[in-house]
Design a protein around this motif. Structure first.
Motif, PDB file in Angstrom:
ATOM      1  N   ALA A 106       0.936  -1.171  -0.100  1.00 21.23           N
ATOM      2  CA  ALA A 106      -0.121   0.121  -0.063  1.00 21.23           C
ATOM      3  C   ALA A 106       1.048   1.148   0.139  1.00 21.23           C
ATOM      4  O   ALA A 106       2.336   1.223   0.649  1.00 21.23           O
ATOM      5  N   ALA A 107       0.693   2.537  -0.949  1.00 29.19           N
ATOM      6  CA  ALA A 107       0.570   3.486  -0.665  1.00 29.19           C
ATOM      7  C   ALA A 107       0.255   4.707   0.475  1.00 29.19           C
ATOM      8  O   ALA A 107      -0.221   4.001   1.729  1.00 29.19           O
ATOM      9  N   ASN A 108       1.097   5.508   0.833  1.00 29.43           N
ATOM     10  CA  ASN A 108       0.201   6.436   1.654  1.00 29.43           C
ATOM     11  C   ASN A 108      -0.348   8.052   1.207  1.00 29.43           C
ATOM     12  O   ASN A 108      -0.040   8.892   1.427  1.00 29.43           O
ATOM     13  N   ASP A 109      -0.914   7.577   0.431  1.00 25.14           N
ATOM     14  CA  ASP A 109      -2.157   8.829  -0.422  1.00 25.14           C
ATOM     15  C   ASP A 109      -3.213   8.018  -0.828  1.00 25.14           C
ATOM     16  O   ASP A 109      -4.121   9.254  -1.152  1.00 25.14           O
ATOM     17  N   ALA A 110      -4.224   7.687   0.522  1.00 29.21           N
ATOM     18  CA  ALA A 110      -5.641   7.446   0.448  1.00 29.21           C
ATOM     19  C   ALA A 110      -5.994   9.082   0.188  1.00 29.21           C
ATOM     20  O   ALA A 110      -5.537   9.929   1.725  1.00 29.21           O
ATOM     21  N   LEU A 111      -7.200   9.198  -0.111  1.00 25.84           N
ATOM     22  CA  LEU A 111      -7.652  10.594  -0.009  1.00 25.84           C
ATOM     23  C   LEU A 111      -9.226   9.942   1.104  1.00 25.84           C
ATOM     24  O   LEU A 111      -9.639   9.304   1.088  1.00 25.84           O
ATOM     25  N   PRO A 112      -9.201  11.264   1.759  1.00 28.95           N
ATOM     26  CA  PRO A 112     -10.171  11.570   2.822  1.00 28.95           C
ATOM     27  C   PRO A 112     -11.768  11.686   2.330  1.00 28.95           C
ATOM     28  O   PRO A 112     -11.841  11.643   0.949  1.00 28.95           O
ATOM     29  N   TRP A 113     -12.693  11.522   3.514  1.00 36.33           N
ATOM     30  CA  TRP A 113     -14.084  12.126   2.772  1.00 36.33           C
ATOM     31  C   TRP A 113     -14.839  11.018   1.847  1.00 36.33           C
ATOM     32  O   TRP A 113     -15.957  10.981   0.925  1.00 36.33           O
TER      33      TRP A 113
END
Length: 457
Positions: free
Chosen positions: A432-439
């Motif tokens: 997994a990368a560390n770029d998940a978006l919120p909302w």
């Protein structure tokens, strides 16, 4: 009239309708019954070439009823909510239920299983400010379009849209449950085009929020649509072979969605899940969690209770890579000899079934750029179409588009290829990368999968 006053008035009307349906069903001969009344309004504005292209406004109240008689059930719905219609619905549903097959796992919750919460409390899932006007929505759409057109190379914007919807839900049941809540959605999107004829490429950007103040500026959305479109210029097929594949965060949630489908109680109870024998076993890499939290404030999938009146709660679906449990409503829980996870959802004309609300995958330690550099040669997937998924074996095949990577750098845009593998193997190899978006209802970062098959040239 203020939005809060209007919402309270709407809720009172919907509660009367839902409770009237339950009363009518009981009088018509149902052993048990539950009902939904849904009211809402929406406005959607599309612009093109600096002018209004299309405007849509909808407003309606609809009702749905489920009746249960001796292990049989039937569901009916209507947009007519007169007293006569309610009586006819109840009689029709009871007659239908008497002809349905018996399923002894069907039934409402026991009164002591019901949540004490009867509204959305502090979840803030309905914007309490006045509804945006059509003129304001048109202005937002025009701003998104103008921002996209400012990028050199964008030949046109196929459409730019701004929309708003407000929905009020009320549920009532013969076991004594009666509760409801409102939900709102603000959204802005744009689709940009570059090139002409056979060289034409398009891409989009869009965002939705519960509260208008949480939305990005429309200029950000228009610019992102343009950037994505321009990056697709000159797309061609990739080579064929076995390569690592990076699922961009735009599409990575679909990969986790296949895992969620496999742990859904309905599939497990039918024996139609490739994870049906994996309880307590590794399904994701060690250290990776998949959580569900239906109680996240201002998130689009949040809800205080499920469609059977049970209190929702946060839980681990996967912890440290190990499968912790199925996603269950009352009926599937009874089939499997377990307790419901308060995951029931239903439509106006359908019985409850298990679903998920707000899932979060553990982020990784690396950036998307670092994962691309580590790939060497492979494919970044940014969009997908079509699907061939075998729910029993986990065999996976999808059409894809994105970017080809050589020597750890993006070399060119890709279209018209197919990617294939087996979901069990794919999920166990995730990085997994560390770029998940919120909302998002699924907060999932970009995901690198080792050794999939790419079919291109």
């Amino acid at each position: 009239m203020g939005s809060n006053t209007t919402a309270n008035k709407d809720a009172a009307q919907l509660s009367r309708l839902a409770e009237a349906l339950v009363t009518a069903a009981t009088k018509a001969g149902a052993d048990e019954a539950d009902a939904m009344a849904v009211g809402g309004q929406s406005t959607s504005i599309d612009v093109r070439a600096g002018a209004l292209e299309h405007a849509d406004r909808a407003e309606a109240i609809e009702i749905g009823l489920r009746v249960l008689i001796g292990g049989r059930q039937a569901c009916v719905s209507a947009s007519d909510h007169s007293d006569a219609s309610i009586g006819e619905m109840a009689a029709r549903a009871v007659a239908m239920a008497r002809e349905a097959p018996v399923d002894d796992t069907l039934g409402l919750a026991e009164p002591d299983q019901l949540t004490a919460a009867r509204d959305a409390g502090q979840l803030e899932i309905c914007d309490d400010r006045p509804d945006p006007s059509p003129q304001h929505l048109q202005e937002l759409a025009l701003r998104a379009e103008a921002a996209a057109l400012q990028s050199r190379g964008i030949s046109q914007v196929e459409s730019a849209n701004a929309s708003f919807s407000r929905r009020q839900i009320w549920m009532a049941a013969s076991n004594g449950f009666s509760g409801g809540y409102g939900r709102s959605t603000h959204a802005i999107s744009a689709i940009a085009i570059t090139g002409e004829g056979l060289g034409m490429e398009r891409d989009y950007a869009g965002e939705g929020r519960v509260w208008a103040e949480d939305l990005p500026e429309p200029e950000e959305i228009g610019q992102l649509a343009a950037e994505r479109t321009l990056a697709r210029a000159g797309s061609r097929k990739p080579p064929t072979g076995a390569f690592p594949i990076l699922y961009d965060r735009r599409v990575s949630a679909s990969l986790i969605g296949h895992l969620l489908s496999a742990v859904n109680g309905a599939a497990v109870a039918r024996g139609a899940s490739w994870l049906r024998k994996s309880m307590g076993e590794p399904v994701l890499p060690s250290g990776m969690d998949l959580r569900e939290d239906p109680l996240r404030a201002r998130f689009p999938s949040s809800r205080p209770f499920d469609a059977e009146g049970l209190a929702t709660r946060a839980r681990h679906i996967v912890a440290d890579g190990l499968l912790q449990g199925w996603t269950l409503d009352l009926a599937t829980a009874r089939k499997l000899g377990m307790d419901s996870t308060a995951s029931a959802a239903r439509g106006l004309a359908s019985a409850p079934s298990p679903t998920n609300s707000n899932v979060i995958l553990t982020p990784g330690q690396y950036s998307r750029e670092q994962l691309i550099a580590d790939m060497g040669t492979g494919l970044i997937v940014t969009s997908m179409l079509g699907a061939s998924i075998n729910g029993t074996t986990g065999d996976y095949s999808r059409g894809a588009a994105g970017f080809w990577v050589e020597n750890g750098q993006i070399a060119y845009a890709v279209n018209e290829c197919t990617i294939a593998g087996n979901l069990k193997d794919m999920l166990m190899s995730l990085i997994a990368a560390n770029d998940a978006l919120p909302w998002r209802g699924a907060e999932v970062p970009s995901l690198l999968v080792e050794g999939m098959t790419v079919a291109g040239e």
